[in-house]
Motif scaffolding. Sequence first.
Motif, PDB file in Angstrom:
ATOM      1  N   GLY A  34       0.822  -1.195   0.000  1.00 51.37           N
ATOM      2  CA  GLY A  34       0.000   0.000   0.000  1.00 51.37           C
ATOM      3  C   GLY A  34       0.862   1.253   0.000  1.00 51.37           C
ATOM      4  O   GLY A  34       2.056   1.210   0.287  1.00 51.37           O
ATOM      5  N   PRO A  35       0.247   2.407  -0.311  1.00 46.46           N
ATOM      6  CA  PRO A  35       1.029   3.642  -0.426  1.00 46.46           C
ATOM      7  C   PRO A  35       1.489   4.222   0.902  1.00 46.46           C
ATOM      8  O   PRO A  35       2.375   5.076   0.915  1.00 46.46           O
ATOM      9  N   CYS A  36       0.895   3.792   2.009  1.00 50.77           N
ATOM     10  CA  CYS A  36       1.216   4.405   3.304  1.00 50.77           C
ATOM     11  C   CYS A  36       1.668   3.384   4.339  1.00 50.77           C
ATOM     12  O   CYS A  36       1.495   3.577   5.544  1.00 50.77           O
ATOM     13  N   SER A  37       2.238   2.275   3.906  1.00 48.68           N
ATOM     14  CA  SER A  37       2.804   1.293   4.824  1.00 48.68           C
ATOM     15  C   SER A  37       3.906   0.536   4.102  1.00 48.68           C
ATOM     16  O   SER A  37       3.932   0.475   2.871  1.00 48.68           O
ATOM     17  N   ALA A  38       4.832  -0.011   4.884  1.00 51.88           N
ATOM     18  CA  ALA A  38       5.971  -0.713   4.305  1.00 51.88           C
ATOM     19  C   ALA A  38       6.524  -1.695   5.328  1.00 51.88           C
ATOM     20  O   ALA A  38       6.307  -1.561   6.539  1.00 51.88           O
ATOM     21  N   LEU A  39       7.230  -2.706   4.828  1.00 51.17           N
ATOM     22  CA  LEU A  39       7.943  -3.652   5.688  1.00 51.17           C
ATOM     23  C   LEU A  39       9.387  -3.189   5.810  1.00 51.17           C
ATOM     24  O   LEU A  39      10.018  -2.816   4.811  1.00 51.17           O
ATOM     25  N   ILE A  40       9.904  -3.222   7.029  1.00 50.03           N
ATOM     26  CA  ILE A  40      11.232  -2.702   7.299  1.00 50.03           C
ATOM     27  C   ILE A  40      11.944  -3.602   8.298  1.00 50.03           C
ATOM     28  O   ILE A  40      11.313  -4.238   9.145  1.00 50.03           O
ATOM     29  N   LEU A  41      13.262  -3.703   8.181  1.00 47.73           N
ATOM     30  CA  LEU A  41      14.107  -4.346   9.187  1.00 47.73           C
ATOM     31  C   LEU A  41      14.643  -3.252  10.095  1.00 47.73           C
ATOM     32  O   LEU A  41      15.245  -2.286   9.615  1.00 47.73           O
ATOM     33  N   VAL A  42      14.419  -3.381  11.416  1.00 46.70           N
ATOM     34  CA  VAL A  42      14.745  -2.294  12.336  1.00 46.70           C
ATOM     35  C   VAL A  42      15.662  -2.781  13.455  1.00 46.70           C
ATOM     36  O   VAL A  42      15.794  -3.989  13.718  1.00 46.70           O
ATOM     37  N   ASP A  43      16.255  -1.799  14.124  1.00 43.97           N
ATOM     38  CA  ASP A  43      17.076  -2.041  15.308  1.00 43.97           C
ATOM     39  C   ASP A  43      17.133  -0.738  16.094  1.00 43.97           C
ATOM     40  O   ASP A  43      16.739   0.323  15.587  1.00 43.97           O
ATOM     41  N   ASP A  44      17.642  -0.832  17.324  1.00 43.30           N
ATOM     42  CA  ASP A  44      17.717   0.360  18.158  1.00 43.30           C
ATOM     43  C   ASP A  44      18.909   1.240  17.821  1.00 43.30           C
ATOM     44  O   ASP A  44      18.999   2.378  18.274  1.00 43.30           O
ATOM     45  N   ALA A  45      19.870   0.735  17.008  1.00 41.06           N
ATOM     46  CA  ALA A  45      21.068   1.492  16.649  1.00 41.06           C
ATOM     47  C   ALA A  45      21.318   1.373  15.162  1.00 41.06           C
ATOM     48  O   ALA A  45      20.891   0.419  14.511  1.00 41.06           O
ATOM     49  N   GLN A  46      22.018   2.364  14.629  1.00 45.07           N
ATOM     50  CA  GLN A  46      22.341   2.356  13.204  1.00 45.07           C
ATOM     51  C   GLN A  46      23.376   1.279  12.907  1.00 45.07           C
ATOM     52  O   GLN A  46      24.365   1.139  13.625  1.00 45.07           O
ATOM     53  N   GLN A  47      23.140   0.521  11.833  1.00 39.79           N
ATOM     54  CA  GLN A  47      24.028  -0.573  11.448  1.00 39.79           C
ATOM     55  C   GLN A  47      24.770  -0.208  10.156  1.00 39.79           C
ATOM     56  O   GLN A  47      24.319   0.630   9.378  1.00 39.79           O
TER      57      GLN A  47
END
Length: 301
Positions: free
Chosen positions: A218-231
């Motif tokens: 959809g135009p207003c949602s996405a799947l993302i890989l996240v973490d608490d710190a920048q990798q």
Amino acid sequence: MSTTSEHVDGGAPEPLETPVPPLPSSTAPLAEPVGSAPASTAMPPGAISPAAPPPAKNLALVALILGVVAFVLGWVPIVGLILGALAIGFGIAALRRRQRKALAIPGIALGGWGFLTSLVTTTIVVIIALQPQAFSEAFWQSYSLAMEDEAPSDAVREEAPAAAEEDDEPVAPAPAAATDFAALDDAGFAAIVADPVAAQGQTYVVYGEVQQFDENTGPCSALILVDDAQQSTWEGYATTAWIAAESGEAVCPEFTGLAALSHIKAWVTVAGSTTTEWDDGTTEEVLTLVLRQFEALPALP
């Protein structure tokens, strides 16, 4: 006509003949009378005399019309080039034939403007057609640099609390400011992943790389890989999450500039979890985050 003379010796007079000028012969050519019309040239039977081509009297008007059309359609690739060139050509021809300058000169000027405008648009279209990937990368890189120059607080959209329609309906709280988004450590992030419902409504700053953002999400949602710190690599982001726009499901300015494989720093609100069915038929409760704003980071290798 003849004459006689007397002989000095008294003899008989002898006739003397005086020559008389001859009369003009009837066969001699007669001179044409003064002022007579010249003899006409005889045409063979059935012959058609060639007609002289009519002089072009409307070149200036044609140049003006073509110039106006070229000026209006100058942004159209190739079309403006052709119309502009024709307007210039007709205008120059009109000036050489001493036709009206008031029409020819504006036609040349408008045609030249349309020609130059179409030349620019045609060049851009050719560049995009030959190198579409390079043009897309350059565009998004410029946009990312522009986004980085803005402070996160500048992109926060302040919203007034929604007014209650009825007296007993509670008023929705105002969204948190960007300064209210807390940083996470490994333990805090692990607690959110373990129990997203318990952390619902809390605001944090997370990092991640977008994995899927297309017609399926959809135009207003996405799947993302996240973490608490920048990798430094995408493998460092191990937690799958949904990010959804705060503003809505159809129009979402928060997602402007977002694309698949975008590496971002995101200001989010925990919204619990979403039951997600994967392509292999399995289902999973996936962490769901509401995106307030994001900042583009350098692409990951």
